[in-house]
Write an enzyme that holds these catalytic residues in place. Structure first.
Site, PDB file in Angstrom:
ATOM      1  NE  ARG A  36      33.883  44.094  45.224  1.00  0.00           N
ATOM      2  CZ  ARG A  36      35.007  43.861  44.556  1.00  0.00           C
ATOM      3  NH1 ARG A  36      35.892  44.834  44.395  1.00  0.00           N
ATOM      4  NH2 ARG A  36      35.260  42.672  44.045  1.00  0.00           N
ATOM      5  CB  ILE A  62      35.617  39.671  47.136  1.00  0.00           C
ATOM      6  CG1 ILE A  62      34.348  40.526  47.160  1.00  0.00           C
ATOM      7  CG2 ILE A  62      36.798  40.472  46.652  1.00  0.00           C
ATOM      8  CD1 ILE A  62      34.420  41.686  48.168  1.00  0.00           C
ATOM      9  CB  SER A  63      32.018  37.838  42.915  1.00  0.00           C
ATOM     10  OG  SER A  63      31.858  36.580  43.522  1.00  0.00           O
ATOM     11  CD  GLN A  64      33.787  41.297  36.586  1.00  0.00           C
ATOM     12  OE1 GLN A  64      33.878  40.095  36.342  1.00  0.00           O
ATOM     13  NE2 GLN A  64      33.563  42.212  35.661  1.00  0.00           N
TER      14      GLN A  64
END
Ligand code: SAH
Length: 215
Positions: A36, A62-64
């Site tokens: 990530r 950017i999503s959790q």
């Protein structure tokens, strides 16, 4: 920060995801594998493995990790699927999906994000510039669809691009504030196709734009 540092941080992230209720080992392994930190902006790399959304650019985030894992788990992928993601952003979510499916098509409206993602996703991911609010008819039907921006209502054009038995995860609700993350499964019975809807979580996504979006 070297690769070991990142790998250890990823291990801790996966332990945290398991504690939070992610149970699918294949999803957890995918989350342990995809780097990530390579998808986020350089100044947020240190926080890449904390369980939070991070800002990208052009209004995208950017999503959790927990939400990426929850959405991916809900799609119950076995490795054979053809998947559509709407809202490429960094390309991270598409890369996680790609570890669990045969092929991923991801569509994004912002050209700079398309370029960013193309440099980072694996070969089995095709990144398309365009409005994904109406899906991507030329590659349909899909076994699964993941929508990573909030839609005003259940997008029927996307559901029409699912195969029978197909699944879509999509946040539904207002452009700002809380939305409901829903899983919809298309099944059939004697009277034709029907949709099973399950609420997964309360979430906060950026709005889906475009023809079937908010703006
Ligand atoms: N999945 C991403 C996070 C996406 S954030 C990741 O893993 O990093 C939501 C993204 O949806 C933003 O990049 C935004 O530009 C995009 N988006 C919003 N409306 C869209 C539309 N109609 N079609 C395609 N992408 C859209």
């Amino acid at each position: 920060m070297n690769q070991d540092w990142h790998a250890q941080a990823r291990d801790r992230m996966v332990d945290d995801l398991r504690r939070k209720g992610i149970w699918d080992d294949r999803v957890l392994e995918a989350m342990r594998t995809v780097p990530r930190h390579q998808f986020v902006l350089p100044d947020t790399q240190r926080s890449a493995y904390t369980d939070s959304a991070l800002p990208l650019f052009a209004g995208a985030t950017i999503s959790q990790p927990y939400i990426v894992a929850l959405m991916t788990q809900a799609l119950r992928l076995d490795g054979s699927e053809h998947v559509l993601e709407v809202g490429t952003g960094s390309g991270y979510g598409a890369s996680v999906l790609a570890r669990l499916a045969a092929k991923v098509v991801t569509i994004e409206t912002v050209p700079e994000l398309v370029e960013w993602a193309k440099k980072r996703v694996p070969d089995s991911v095709q990144v398309i510039l365009g409005d994904g609010s109406l899906g991507y008819p030329s590659a349909a039907p899909f076994d699964a669809i993941s929508v990573t921006a909030a839609a005003p209502e259940l997008p029927s054009t996307l559901i029409d691009q699912l195969r029978l038995g197909g699944r879509i995860v999509v946040p539904i609700g207002p452009q700002s504030g809380r939305q409901q993350l829903r899983l919809v499964t298309v099944s059939d019975n004697e009277s034709g196709s029907r949709h099973e809807v399950v609420d997964l979580a309360t979430v906060r996504f950026v709005p889906l734009t475009g023809r079937a979006g908010h703006v």
